[in-house]
Design a protein around this motif. Structure first.
Motif, PDB file in Angstrom:
ATOM      1  N   ARG A   6     -14.050   3.941   4.562  1.00  0.00           N
ATOM      2  CA  ARG A   6     -12.650   3.695   4.212  1.00  0.00           C
ATOM      3  C   ARG A   6     -11.717   4.537   5.095  1.00  0.00           C
ATOM      4  N   LEU A   7     -12.055   5.807   5.262  1.00  0.00           N
ATOM      5  CA  LEU A   7     -11.224   6.692   6.088  1.00  0.00           C
ATOM      6  C   LEU A   7     -11.179   6.202   7.540  1.00  0.00           C
ATOM      7  N   GLU A   8     -12.326   5.734   8.022  1.00  0.00           N
ATOM      8  CA  GLU A   8     -12.357   5.247   9.410  1.00  0.00           C
ATOM      9  C   GLU A   8     -11.454   4.023   9.568  1.00  0.00           C
ATOM     10  N   LYS A   9     -11.464   3.150   8.568  1.00  0.00           N
ATOM     11  CA  LYS A   9     -10.595   1.966   8.632  1.00  0.00           C
ATOM     12  C   LYS A   9      -9.121   2.352   8.556  1.00  0.00           C
ATOM     13  N   ILE A  10      -8.829   3.352   7.732  1.00  0.00           N
ATOM     14  CA  ILE A  10      -7.437   3.825   7.629  1.00  0.00           C
ATOM     15  C   ILE A  10      -6.987   4.404   8.971  1.00  0.00           C
ATOM     16  N   TYR A  11      -7.870   5.213   9.572  1.00  0.00           N
ATOM     17  CA  TYR A  11      -7.573   5.794  10.898  1.00  0.00           C
ATOM     18  C   TYR A  11      -7.262   4.692  11.915  1.00  0.00           C
ATOM     19  N   ASP A  12      -8.154   3.717  12.008  1.00  0.00           N
ATOM     20  CA  ASP A  12      -7.979   2.641  12.993  1.00  0.00           C
ATOM     21  C   ASP A  12      -6.670   1.894  12.787  1.00  0.00           C
ATOM     22  N   LYS A  13      -6.417   1.506  11.558  1.00  0.00           N
ATOM     23  CA  LYS A  13      -5.249   0.664  11.277  1.00  0.00           C
ATOM     24  C   LYS A  13      -3.946   1.450  11.429  1.00  0.00           C
ATOM     25  N   ALA A  14      -3.939   2.678  10.899  1.00  0.00           N
ATOM     26  CA  ALA A  14      -2.705   3.473  10.976  1.00  0.00           C
ATOM     27  C   ALA A  14      -2.348   3.759  12.437  1.00  0.00           C
ATOM     28  N   LEU A  15      -3.346   4.158  13.243  1.00  0.00           N
ATOM     29  CA  LEU A  15      -3.080   4.447  14.655  1.00  0.00           C
ATOM     30  C   LEU A  15      -2.586   3.191  15.372  1.00  0.00           C
ATOM     31  N   GLU A  16      -3.249   2.072  15.100  1.00  0.00           N
ATOM     32  CA  GLU A  16      -2.853   0.801  15.715  1.00  0.00           C
ATOM     33  C   GLU A  16      -1.391   0.477  15.388  1.00  0.00           C
ATOM     34  N   MET A  17      -1.002   0.684  14.140  1.00  0.00           N
ATOM     35  CA  MET A  17       0.368   0.353  13.733  1.00  0.00           C
ATOM     36  C   MET A  17       1.384   1.362  14.283  1.00  0.00           C
ATOM     37  N   PHE A  18       1.012   2.647  14.343  1.00  0.00           N
ATOM     38  CA  PHE A  18       1.904   3.656  14.933  1.00  0.00           C
ATOM     39  C   PHE A  18       2.160   3.316  16.411  1.00  0.00           C
ATOM     40  N   VAL A  19       1.096   2.928  17.117  1.00  0.00           N
ATOM     41  CA  VAL A  19       1.236   2.621  18.547  1.00  0.00           C
ATOM     42  C   VAL A  19       2.071   1.358  18.738  1.00  0.00           C
ATOM     43  N   ALA A  27       5.846   2.111   7.541  1.00  0.00           N
ATOM     44  CA  ALA A  27       5.829   2.659   6.179  1.00  0.00           C
ATOM     45  C   ALA A  27       4.399   2.700   5.646  1.00  0.00           C
ATOM     46  N   LEU A  28       4.110   3.697   4.806  1.00  0.00           N
ATOM     47  CA  LEU A  28       2.795   3.782   4.173  1.00  0.00           C
ATOM     48  C   LEU A  28       2.459   2.473   3.453  1.00  0.00           C
ATOM     49  N   SER A  29       3.462   1.880   2.829  1.00  0.00           N
ATOM     50  CA  SER A  29       3.210   0.649   2.073  1.00  0.00           C
ATOM     51  C   SER A  29       2.741  -0.483   2.993  1.00  0.00           C
ATOM     52  N   GLN A  30       3.261  -0.521   4.251  1.00  0.00           N
ATOM     53  CA  GLN A  30       2.818  -1.552   5.197  1.00  0.00           C
ATOM     54  C   GLN A  30       1.368  -1.328   5.618  1.00  0.00           C
ATOM     55  N   ILE A  31       1.022  -0.038   5.835  1.00  0.00           N
ATOM     56  CA  ILE A  31      -0.358   0.279   6.225  1.00  0.00           C
ATOM     57  C   ILE A  31      -1.302  -0.110   5.093  1.00  0.00           C
ATOM     58  N   ALA A  32      -0.916   0.237   3.864  1.00  0.00           N
ATOM     59  CA  ALA A  32      -1.738  -0.111   2.699  1.00  0.00           C
ATOM     60  C   ALA A  32      -1.940  -1.620   2.636  1.00  0.00           C
ATOM     61  N   LYS A  39      -0.383   0.764  -2.528  1.00  0.00           N
ATOM     62  CA  LYS A  39       0.165   2.018  -2.036  1.00  0.00           C
ATOM     63  C   LYS A  39      -0.495   3.190  -2.786  1.00  0.00           C
ATOM     64  N   ALA A  40      -0.728   3.015  -4.083  1.00  0.00           N
ATOM     65  CA  ALA A  40      -1.417   4.056  -4.857  1.00  0.00           C
ATOM     66  C   ALA A  40      -2.831   4.292  -4.332  1.00  0.00           C
ATOM     67  N   GLY A  41      -3.477   3.187  -3.892  1.00  0.00           N
ATOM     68  CA  GLY A  41      -4.824   3.302  -3.332  1.00  0.00           C
ATOM     69  C   GLY A  41      -4.831   4.165  -2.081  1.00  0.00           C
ATOM     70  N   LEU A  42      -3.790   4.007  -1.247  1.00  0.00           N
ATOM     71  CA  LEU A  42      -3.692   4.831  -0.028  1.00  0.00           C
ATOM     72  C   LEU A  42      -3.321   6.274  -0.381  1.00  0.00           C
ATOM     73  N   TYR A  43      -2.438   6.444  -1.369  1.00  0.00           N
ATOM     74  CA  TYR A  43      -2.062   7.790  -1.821  1.00  0.00           C
ATOM     75  C   TYR A  43      -3.239   8.544  -2.415  1.00  0.00           C
ATOM     76  N   HIS A  44      -4.259   7.818  -2.845  1.00  0.00           N
ATOM     77  CA  HIS A  44      -5.487   8.472  -3.308  1.00  0.00           C
ATOM     78  C   HIS A  44      -6.084   9.339  -2.185  1.00  0.00           C
ATOM     79  N   LYS A  49       3.028  10.737   4.186  1.00  0.00           N
ATOM     80  CA  LYS A  49       2.876  10.139   5.519  1.00  0.00           C
ATOM     81  C   LYS A  49       2.527  11.224   6.538  1.00  0.00           C
ATOM     82  N   GLU A  50       3.064  12.407   6.350  1.00  0.00           N
ATOM     83  CA  GLU A  50       2.752  13.529   7.244  1.00  0.00           C
ATOM     84  C   GLU A  50       1.269  13.859   7.174  1.00  0.00           C
ATOM     85  N   ASP A  51       0.734  13.846   5.970  1.00  0.00           N
ATOM     86  CA  ASP A  51      -0.691  14.081   5.724  1.00  0.00           C
ATOM     87  C   ASP A  51      -1.546  13.046   6.488  1.00  0.00           C
ATOM     88  N   LEU A  52      -1.116  11.796   6.447  1.00  0.00           N
ATOM     89  CA  LEU A  52      -1.821  10.730   7.165  1.00  0.00           C
ATOM     90  C   LEU A  52      -1.709  10.936   8.678  1.00  0.00           C
TER      91      LEU A  52
END
Lengths: 192, 192
Positions: A6-19, A27-32, A39-44, A49-52
């Motif tokens: 799950r963390l690896e997928k979050i890493y891939d998707k978040a980086l892709e969207m930031f780039v 927004a965190l909600s878009q990544i989720a 969004k609660a699932g991602l906040y788990h 967003k800084e943490d991410l």
């Protein structure tokens, strides 16, 4: 899916969207949503967003930068080691995609303690180059030079790439890496 | 105070505050207050914060960067010209203060048309270096090299300075500029 997957997928998707869209514009909600999470699932996993952002930057260093350093450190000849570092840093960390541009820029958005942890990781590259220059100096191979400044010169030459490189033209990466190797090595080596 | 004097004061104060506190953290109302203007008084000159950022960046190029290019262009010997550029760009545009760091970072916050105008100004530096390398090549002074990539290598080496330079230690700027001159020139010149 276990936690690590799950963390690896979050890493891939978040980086892709930031780039693709920029950090501020994502927004965190878009990544989720893209991950099929609430969004609660991602906040788990991430309390902010800084943490991410910190997680993504740190994992990127582990995935891309640290393996280059580790492989370089296994090379006993210092000149070969520095050539390996320049080539691989340029091709894998700079010209492959624009991740470094976004992550370096957004270090401003990290909390002080997280920014310091990231700085330590980048400084390992500086240490590798500086130590390698010391070995070359001990072997009488290079001109007398401020090794700290020379190491920054090399890292700067390579790292600035993300400001101007055309990521659609991947094939030019090889010639670029060769240019950096030639300019820097010839710039420091004693004429033979 | 006439319009031009007023604009110069706005440039000085806005840049100072962007460098000290960050662009995002500096409100137009704070800049107005520091200048002894009302917010409406500042809006008389700038319709938005983005408008002010563009004005500050463009004026900074006119005050700091363009004079270096113009002086360099008057130097007929290409090797002397490139040495002049490296030394002055490093000392005046990089190590003197952190203006370039803030302005380069915040180009992301410019409207597309304004970002393009700024990019044109920076590209004049690239053109100067590339043309100078061509002259040196015609004189048979340098090794065969991709002049575009070599020009980016030089600009990158110098420009990366703003990421790490300790602005409290101005005196190290001279040795840094000398290091860049030595590494780059030796890196491209034919062994004599």
């Amino acid at each position: 899916m276990d936690r690590e997957e799950r963390l690896e997928k979050i890493y891939d998707k978040a980086l892709e969207m930031f780039v693709a869209n920029g950090y501020d514009q994502t927004a965190l909600s878009q990544i989720a949503k893209e991950l099929g999470l609430t969004k609660a699932g991602l906040y788990h996993y991430f309390s902010s967003k800084e943490d991410l952002l910190f997680f993504v930057h740190e994992r990127h260093m582990n995935r891309v930068f640290n393996p280059i350093l580790e492989a370089a450190q296994k090379i006993s000849d210092p000149e070969e080691r520095i050539v390996y570092f320049i080539r691989n840093y340029t091709l894998k960390a700079m010209t492959r995609d624009a991740s470094a541009r976004v992550l370096v820029h957004e270090t401003n958005n990290l909390k002080t303690e997280n920014r310091q942890k990231i700085t330590v990781l980048w400084r390992n590259g500086l240490d590798l180059i500086r130590n390698t220059l010391s070995e070359m100096e001990d072997q009488g191979k290079i001109e007398k030079i401020n090794k700290n400044f020379a190491a920054f010169a090399l890292l700067g030459m390579c790292s600035w790439t993300f400001y101007w490189f055309d990521y659609e033209r991947q094939e030019s990466g090889e010639e670029l890496a060769d240019t950096y190797v030639r300019v820097f090595l010839k710039g420091i080596l004693k004429a033979s």
